[in-house]
Write an enzyme that holds these catalytic residues in place. Structure first.
Site, PDB file in Angstrom:
ATOM      1  N   LYS A 191       0.841  -1.205   0.000  1.00  8.77           N
ATOM      2  CA  LYS A 191       0.000   0.000   0.000  1.00  8.77           C
ATOM      3  C   LYS A 191       0.877   1.256   0.000  1.00  8.77           C
ATOM      4  O   LYS A 191       0.645   2.183  -0.779  1.00  8.77           O
ATOM      5  CB  LYS A 191      -0.899   0.011   1.242  1.00  8.77           C
ATOM      6  CG  LYS A 191      -1.589   1.347   1.470  1.00  8.77           C
ATOM      7  CD  LYS A 191      -2.468   1.344   2.697  1.00  8.77           C
ATOM      8  CE  LYS A 191      -1.840   1.889   3.947  1.00  8.77           C
ATOM      9  NZ  LYS A 191      -1.501   3.322   3.948  1.00  8.77           N
ATOM     10  N   ASN A 192       1.871   1.284   0.866  1.00 13.72           N
ATOM     11  CA  ASN A 192       2.654   2.514   1.022  1.00 13.72           C
ATOM     12  C   ASN A 192       3.620   2.771  -0.126  1.00 13.72           C
ATOM     13  O   ASN A 192       4.272   3.814  -0.158  1.00 13.72           O
ATOM     14  CB  ASN A 192       3.406   2.503   2.356  1.00 13.72           C
ATOM     15  CG  ASN A 192       2.470   2.768   3.524  1.00 13.72           C
ATOM     16  OD1 ASN A 192       1.289   3.039   3.321  1.00 13.72           O
ATOM     17  ND2 ASN A 192       2.986   2.691   4.741  1.00 13.72           N
TER      18      ASN A 192
ATOM     19  N   CYS B 134      -5.612  12.804  12.712  1.00 14.38           N
ATOM     20  CA  CYS B 134      -6.268  11.526  12.439  1.00 14.38           C
ATOM     21  C   CYS B 134      -6.224  10.710  13.712  1.00 14.38           C
ATOM     22  O   CYS B 134      -5.705  11.163  14.730  1.00 14.38           O
ATOM     23  CB  CYS B 134      -5.600  10.796  11.286  1.00 14.38           C
ATOM     24  SG  CYS B 134      -3.994  10.159  11.697  1.00 14.38           S
TER      25      CYS B 134
ATOM     26  N   ARG C 189      -0.132  14.502  13.101  1.00 11.04           N
ATOM     27  CA  ARG C 189       0.444  14.255  11.782  1.00 11.04           C
ATOM     28  C   ARG C 189       0.493  15.492  10.879  1.00 11.04           C
ATOM     29  O   ARG C 189      -0.181  15.568   9.849  1.00 11.04           O
ATOM     30  CB  ARG C 189      -0.303  13.110  11.082  1.00 11.04           C
ATOM     31  CG  ARG C 189      -0.214  11.824  11.845  1.00 11.04           C
ATOM     32  CD  ARG C 189      -0.839  10.679  11.135  1.00 11.04           C
ATOM     33  NE  ARG C 189      -0.011  10.140  10.067  1.00 11.04           N
ATOM     34  CZ  ARG C 189      -0.331   9.073   9.371  1.00 11.04           C
ATOM     35  NH1 ARG C 189      -1.473   8.450   9.597  1.00 11.04           N
ATOM     36  NH2 ARG C 189       0.460   8.615   8.429  1.00 11.04           N
TER      37      ARG C 189
ATOM     38  N   ASP D 245       3.801   0.591  12.062  1.00 15.35           N
ATOM     39  CA  ASP D 245       2.631  -0.033  11.442  1.00 15.35           C
ATOM     40  C   ASP D 245       2.438  -1.496  11.862  1.00 15.35           C
ATOM     41  O   ASP D 245       1.461  -2.137  11.460  1.00 15.35           O
ATOM     42  CB  ASP D 245       2.727   0.053   9.910  1.00 15.35           C
ATOM     43  CG  ASP D 245       2.444   1.471   9.402  1.00 15.35           C
ATOM     44  OD1 ASP D 245       2.017   2.319  10.200  1.00 15.35           O
ATOM     45  OD2 ASP D 245       2.655   1.722   8.197  1.00 15.35           O
TER      46      ASP D 245
ATOM     47  N   ARG E  31      -8.812  -0.559   3.698  1.00 19.90           N
ATOM     48  CA  ARG E  31      -7.872   0.454   3.200  1.00 19.90           C
ATOM     49  C   ARG E  31      -6.516  -0.168   2.895  1.00 19.90           C
ATOM     50  O   ARG E  31      -5.824   0.279   1.986  1.00 19.90           O
ATOM     51  CB  ARG E  31      -7.665   1.554   4.253  1.00 19.90           C
ATOM     52  CG  ARG E  31      -8.788   2.534   4.372  1.00 19.90           C
ATOM     53  CD  ARG E  31      -8.351   3.737   5.182  1.00 19.90           C
ATOM     54  NE  ARG E  31      -7.035   4.171   4.731  1.00 19.90           N
ATOM     55  CZ  ARG E  31      -6.101   4.706   5.511  1.00 19.90           C
ATOM     56  NH1 ARG E  31      -6.320   4.899   6.786  1.00 19.90           N
ATOM     57  NH2 ARG E  31      -4.938   5.063   5.024  1.00 19.90           N
TER      58      ARG E  31
HETATM   59  C1  UD1 Z   1       4.069   6.962   6.540  1.00 17.23           C
HETATM   60  C2  UD1 Z   1       3.234   5.761   6.233  1.00 17.23           C
HETATM   61  C3  UD1 Z   1       2.544   5.246   7.498  1.00 17.23           C
HETATM   62  C4  UD1 Z   1       3.582   5.007   8.594  1.00 17.23           C
HETATM   63  C5  UD1 Z   1       4.466   6.230   8.792  1.00 17.23           C
HETATM   64  C6  UD1 Z   1       5.622   5.975   9.736  1.00 17.23           C
HETATM   65  C7  UD1 Z   1       2.583   6.090   3.935  1.00 17.23           C
HETATM   66  C8  UD1 Z   1       1.496   6.400   2.976  1.00 17.23           C
HETATM   67  N1  UD1 Z   1       2.242   6.105   5.237  1.00 17.23           N
HETATM   68  O1  UD1 Z   1       3.198   7.993   7.007  1.00 17.23           O
HETATM   69  O2  UD1 Z   1       1.874   4.030   7.179  1.00 17.23           O
HETATM   70  O3  UD1 Z   1       2.915   4.721   9.802  1.00 17.23           O
HETATM   71  O4  UD1 Z   1       5.035   6.643   7.535  1.00 17.23           O
HETATM   72  O5  UD1 Z   1       6.390   4.903   9.292  1.00 17.23           O
HETATM   73  O6  UD1 Z   1       3.695   5.807   3.549  1.00 17.23           O
HETATM   74  N2  UD1 Z   1       6.105  14.642  10.900  1.00 17.23           N
HETATM   75  C9  UD1 Z   1       6.110  15.989  11.199  1.00 17.23           C
HETATM   76  N3  UD1 Z   1       5.987  16.875  10.166  1.00 17.23           N
HETATM   77  C10 UD1 Z   1       5.887  16.478   8.864  1.00 17.23           C
HETATM   78  C11 UD1 Z   1       5.871  15.083   8.578  1.00 17.23           C
HETATM   79  C12 UD1 Z   1       5.992  14.205   9.628  1.00 17.23           C
HETATM   80  O7  UD1 Z   1       6.231  16.386  12.343  1.00 17.23           O
HETATM   81  O8  UD1 Z   1       5.775  17.327   7.965  1.00 17.23           O
HETATM   82  C13 UD1 Z   1       6.218  13.650  12.003  1.00 17.23           C
HETATM   83  C14 UD1 Z   1       4.960  12.798  12.176  1.00 17.23           C
HETATM   84  O9  UD1 Z   1       3.993  13.434  12.985  1.00 17.23           O
HETATM   85  C15 UD1 Z   1       5.533  11.543  12.800  1.00 17.23           C
HETATM   86  C16 UD1 Z   1       6.908  11.404  12.105  1.00 17.23           C
HETATM   87  O10 UD1 Z   1       7.213  12.709  11.612  1.00 17.23           O
HETATM   88  O11 UD1 Z   1       5.737  11.743  14.164  1.00 17.23           O
HETATM   89  C17 UD1 Z   1       6.970  10.430  10.969  1.00 17.23           C
HETATM   90  O12 UD1 Z   1       5.848  10.627  10.126  1.00 17.23           O
HETATM   91  P1  UD1 Z   1       5.889  10.316   8.569  1.00 17.23           P
HETATM   92  O13 UD1 Z   1       7.051   9.408   8.258  1.00 17.23           O
HETATM   93  O14 UD1 Z   1       5.824  11.592   7.821  1.00 17.23           O
HETATM   94  O15 UD1 Z   1       4.536   9.534   8.363  1.00 17.23           O
HETATM   95  P2  UD1 Z   1       3.700   9.502   7.040  1.00 17.23           P
HETATM   96  O16 UD1 Z   1       4.614   9.732   5.877  1.00 17.23           O
HETATM   97  O17 UD1 Z   1       2.491  10.343   7.187  1.00 17.23           O
END
Ligand code: UD1
Length: 422
Positions: free
Chosen positions: A22-23, A117, A122, A306, A399
């Site tokens: 999925k990711n 969420c 996030r 995850d 999903r």
């Molecule tokens: C992706 C995955 C999700 C997984 C997560 C962590 C996809 C579609 N989803 O989510 O399944 O659980 O990685 O492995 O690939 N953060 C910030 N600011 C930002 C972005 C992130 O503070 O702009 C923080 C987040 O709140 C979190 C951490 O960074 O604490 C990591 O998040 P991130 O790797 O960005 O998660 P996603 O990419 O949303």
């Protein structure tokens, strides 16, 4: 709405095939927007999130055609809409992945802010700061991000405070068409990012540092379509591995990448599972008792957040003693705890730690799915519990799990998907 009814207590036996990740599907389909022409993406999983990203691409003007099996042909000749609406983004946060490609190719994008969420706030500030460093103007208006770049984006030095998966992917895609060199420091290293890099490189992008935490991208003027296969889903693989740990029995998992699950395999072996590993298959089972292991979620190659909920279900079934499960990625990712406790587990939360007391016998109950991976942990608990477990709101599972009920039935589980009565 449908619910899943599980009669627990039956060991799993048999073989299954893992679907595409999925990711990886979400960024790879978004990347087709980077250039005109027809892209062929294979091993695409049949998921609700796949349908959402396809809907999004179609809303921009792309033609998306499912071919035989799990292959999609995506013609990106025309893009005539630049807005991702709240209705689509609210069902799938990863919709923000369209920002990078839209901005790079069309110089404009308007994408609804995803908001919080079930598992935490996030934010997407890293994505937006990165685009700004590349010369884009970012405005937040009426709940939307409006991004504009009058000419080509400019290469920039970008350093993430913490590694962000979709943040790395978004900047990576935008940088492929920028003028000059972009360097992403403290980049995420998840295998799905390597999958995206392989696709982009096949399209003519120039990227160094694949698999490392520093990526250097030399922008090119144009890209061309390429055929790409999506890697097997490591989280789906991990979920079935943990499930057989919970029920006992032995299963063979085909079309998977054991090398993408280093930490999980180590933890499950230490917990008492027997696991044989091939290039693209796993043979896993449990005969004896389970032992406690401690878990700390970390960016790849650490233990994936995850799979945190799923391994917590497993730790409730050990031979006694305590497991400490520390969640370091998302601040609110313990929604499954209350539901597991309703099934007889003994888990208490202390800040970012969940303390799980093993030795419990789980009993079937009516429980509620709250998010994708929390739902998977309830399925695992239900498979191991005595009696009947009913899980409502299973759209969360749809999903991210391709054909979950059918695959479980292939493994001998007693599972039924039925309509919920009001
Ligand atoms: C992706 C995955 C999700 C997984 C997560 C962590 C996809 C579609 N989803 O989510 O399944 O659980 O990685 O492995 O690939 N953060 C910030 N600011 C930002 C972005 C992130 O503070 O702009 C923080 C987040 O709140 C979190 C951490 O960074 O604490 C990591 O998040 P991130 O790797 O960005 O998660 P996603 O990419 O949303």
């Amino acid at each position: 709405m449908e619910k899943l009814v599980i009669e627990g207590g039956h060991p799993l036996h048999g073989e299954i095939r893992i679907s595409g990740a999925k990711n990886a599907t979400l960024p790879l389909l978004a990347a087709t927007m980077l250039c005109a022409g027809t892209h062929v993406i294979s091993n695409v999983p049949n998921l609700r999130d796949t349908r959402t990203i396809v809907k999004l691409l179609r809303s921009f003007g792309l033609e998306c055609q499912p071919d035989a099996g799990s292959e999609w042909r995506i013609c990106a000749d025309k893009i005539d809409n630049f807005e991702a609406s709240y209705d689509l983004v609210k069902t799938m946060r990863a919709s923000v992945l369209v920002l990078g490609p839209l901005l790079a190719r069309c110089g404009v994008a308007r994408v609804s802010l995803p908001g919080g969420c079930a598992i935490g706030a996030r934010p997407i500030d890293f994505h937006l700061q990165g685009f700004e460093k590349m010369g884009a103007t970012i405005t937040l208006r009426e709940g939307y991000v409006e991004a504009k770049s009058p000419g080509r984006l400019q290469g920039a030095d970008i350093c993430f405070d913490i590694p962000s998966v979709t943040g790395t992917e978004n900047i990576l895609m935008a940088a492929t068409l920028a003028q000059g060199r972009t360097v992403i420091k403290n980049a995420a290293r998840e295998p799905e990012i390597a999958n995206l890099i392989d696709m982009l490189t096949g399209m003519g992008a120039r990227i160094e540092g694949r698999g490392s935490d520093m990526l250097a991208i030399d922008g090119v003027k144009e890209l061309r379509p390429a055929a790409t296969a999506i890697i097997p889903d490591r989280i789906e693989t991990g979920t079935y591995l943990i499930a057989v740990g919970a029920t006992g029995g032995e299963i063979r998992i085909n079309n998977c990448r054991p090398d993408h699950l280093p930490m999980l395999l180590d933890k499950l072996r230490r917990a008492g599972m027997e696991i044989e590993v091939g290039n693209n298959w796993l043979l896993a089972g449990r005969r004896g008792h389970l032992s406690n292991v401690d878990i700390k979620t970390m960016p790849y190659p650490g233990f994936p957040t995850d799979l945190q909920a799923q391994i917590m279900a497993l730790m409730t079934l050990t031979n006694g003693g305590l497991s400490v499960i520390q969640e370091t990625i998302f601040e609110n990712r313990f929604m499954h705890v209350a539901e597991l406790n309703r099934m007889g587990a003994h888990i208490r939360i202390e800040g970012r730690n969940a303390i799980v007391r093993g030795g419990g016998l789980l009993a079937g109950a009516r429980v509620m799915a709250t998010d994708l991976r929390a739902s998977a942990s309830l399925v695992i608990a239900g498979l191991a519990a005595q009696g009947i477990t009913e899980i409502s709101r299973i759209y969360h599972l749809e999903r991210g799990y391709d054909n979950l009920s059918a695959k479980l039935i292939d493994l001998g589980a007693r599972v039924e998907q039925v309509q919920e009565t009001a």
